[in-house]
Write an enzyme that holds these catalytic residues in place. Sequence first.
Site, mmCIF file in Angstrom:
data_model
loop_
_atom_site.group_PDB
_atom_site.id
_atom_site.type_symbol
_atom_site.label_atom_id
_atom_site.label_comp_id
_atom_site.label_asym_id
_atom_site.label_seq_id
_atom_site.Cartn_x
_atom_site.Cartn_y
_atom_site.Cartn_z
ATOM 1 N NE ARG A 149 -2.089 2.104 3.506
ATOM 2 C CZ ARG A 149 -2.738 2.659 4.540
ATOM 3 N NH1 ARG A 149 -3.942 2.231 4.872
ATOM 4 N NH2 ARG A 149 -2.189 3.614 5.240
ATOM 5 C CE1 TYR A 161 -6.145 8.565 10.885
ATOM 6 C CE2 TYR A 161 -6.550 7.312 8.882
ATOM 7 C CZ TYR A 161 -6.547 7.408 10.256
ATOM 8 O OH TYR A 161 -6.922 6.333 11.018
ATOM 9 C CG ASP A 212 -6.913 3.544 3.278
ATOM 10 O OD1 ASP A 212 -8.006 4.037 2.948
ATOM 11 O OD2 ASP A 212 -6.718 2.962 4.357
ATOM 12 C CG HIS A 214 -7.303 6.969 5.130
ATOM 13 N ND1 HIS A 214 -7.374 5.873 5.958
ATOM 14 C CD2 HIS A 214 -6.008 7.057 4.748
ATOM 15 C CE1 HIS A 214 -6.173 5.327 6.081
ATOM 16 N NE2 HIS A 214 -5.329 6.016 5.350
ATOM 17 C CD GLU A 238 -8.093 0.393 2.750
ATOM 18 O OE1 GLU A 238 -7.107 -0.202 2.242
ATOM 19 O OE2 GLU A 238 -8.194 0.609 3.957
ATOM 20 C CD GLU A 264 -10.068 1.006 7.459
ATOM 21 O OE1 GLU A 264 -9.258 0.469 6.692
ATOM 22 O OE2 GLU A 264 -9.817 2.019 8.126
ATOM 23 N NE ARG A 285 -9.467 -2.134 3.929
ATOM 24 C CZ ARG A 285 -8.396 -2.596 4.568
ATOM 25 N NH1 ARG A 285 -7.796 -3.702 4.165
ATOM 26 N NH2 ARG A 285 -7.923 -1.953 5.630
ATOM 27 C CD GLU A 341 -4.330 -2.776 6.756
ATOM 28 O OE1 GLU A 341 -5.551 -2.978 6.960
ATOM 29 O OE2 GLU A 341 -3.794 -1.670 6.884
ATOM 30 C CD1 TRP A 404 -12.531 9.818 9.972
ATOM 31 C CD2 TRP A 404 -11.314 8.105 9.262
ATOM 32 N NE1 TRP A 404 -12.889 8.726 10.708
ATOM 33 C CE2 TRP A 404 -12.163 7.650 10.283
ATOM 34 C CE3 TRP A 404 -10.461 7.192 8.653
ATOM 35 C CZ2 TRP A 404 -12.187 6.358 10.722
ATOM 36 C CZ3 TRP A 404 -10.485 5.909 9.075
ATOM 37 C CH2 TRP A 404 -11.336 5.480 10.112
HETATM 38 O O1 KDG Z 1 -8.253 2.295 13.645
HETATM 39 C C1 KDG Z 1 -8.218 2.854 12.406
HETATM 40 C C2 KDG Z 1 -7.040 2.358 11.631
HETATM 41 O O2 KDG Z 1 -6.885 0.978 11.759
HETATM 42 C C3 KDG Z 1 -7.198 2.690 10.187
HETATM 43 O O3 KDG Z 1 -7.192 4.037 9.985
HETATM 44 C C4 KDG Z 1 -6.112 2.096 9.373
HETATM 45 O O4 KDG Z 1 -7.221 2.717 7.366
HETATM 46 C C5 KDG Z 1 -6.502 1.956 7.966
HETATM 47 C C6 KDG Z 1 -5.985 0.794 7.271
HETATM 48 O O5 KDG Z 1 -6.393 0.606 6.146
HETATM 49 O O6 KDG Z 1 -5.177 0.076 7.848
HETATM 50 MG MG MG Z 2 -8.010 1.774 5.573
#
Ligand code: KDG
Ligand code: MG
Length: 404
Positions: A149, A161, A212, A214, A238, A264, A285, A341, A404
Amino acid sequence: MAGRIVDARVIITSPGRNFVTLKLITEDGVSGVGDATLNGRELAVASYLTDHVVPALIGRDSARIEDTWQYLYKGAYWRRGPVTMSAIAAVDTALWDILGKVAGLPVYRLLGGRSREGVTVYGHANAETVGGVLEEVARYRDLGYRAVRVQTSVPGLRTTYGVGKDRMFYEPADAAIASEATWSTERYLAHTPTVFARVREEFGPELKLLHDVHHRLTPIEAGRLGRSLEPYALTWMEDPVPAELQEGFRLIRQHTTTPIAVGEVFNTVWDCQQLISEQLIDYVRATVVHAGGISHLRRIFDLAALYHVRSGSHGATDLSPVCMSAALHLDISIPNFGLQEYMRHTEETDAVFPHDYRFENGYLLPSEAPGLGVDIDEKLAATFPYRPASLPVNRLEDGTLHSW
Ligand code: KDG
Ligand code: MG
């Protein structure tokens, strides 16, 4: 005989970051562990377990995994939600661990056995600059990773982030009270394709590349990003947008063939039922700890298998080695595994959670020990007291609170 549950302990520890773990003990002295960590909201799950779940578990038959799951889910009346589902997950995971130990088999054998030789994992290459991230990708490739990633800072923004200060252990929960960062979609959309152009140029077509987002875009912006990344053949983009509005992914799909991974933050099959059945995503995920344990996550993956959607479970450092052990048993056994992951844990975390899954040649291999093959060293855990830590929020440059 597995026996009745006679003791249940909720263990909170912070060997570098916070973890909540449930340990169940049966009348025959067999123990099982389950991860209950919910990043930034750990104490809510700990209280849910201690105050509401543990009293209901004492005396129950530890072999009735499905019945206990249904009892906790339906019996709460208030269905779903990350706190409830993490608590149920911990119980479910610990019961599978106990069953495996009683049967003398690793849990994956109880789930139908191996469907592949190893679990392909991806690592996190992140750096402030493009030059820095190229070095990080090279490092993962040299370690044997087949998938990486890639995240960089966005020029002009103070922090981004997903780009940690540490390289191998990335920790986004950075302050007791959520900190505030600044976000610019324009800068991000202009920058990101230039990063992947360089990475592909340097590493060729074989390495699987992921990114990602986010949850920071709207569907049409995500469509544009996906399209601009098509020349670099990503394995997935992602969390392009927050996923509460599942039908919103139709718009992304209309504009790009870059595959999409989401989930996630999902905690039940209902969070992704439309995403999966309309084939709006390619990878789901969800993971053991936040999606109701091994029993419920397997249901999500079974639904996904009907619609060509593969697994891509979350495996950041806030998911403990207990969760990772459980995830690997599921990953190795399901027919529609995609990727897992894998962010390495710190030495302190590994010492608190002794385990024997191992990384080899780009794969993680689950434990062959009976049960999950992981435990918690309670004495050592007690030496790392809980420290409040929250995930940050983003504001746009004009001050609007963003995602985020
Ligand atoms: O707790 C939140 C994190 O695990 C997250 O932000 C990490 O986005 C993330 C990832 O894909 O690992
Ligand atoms: Mg993520």
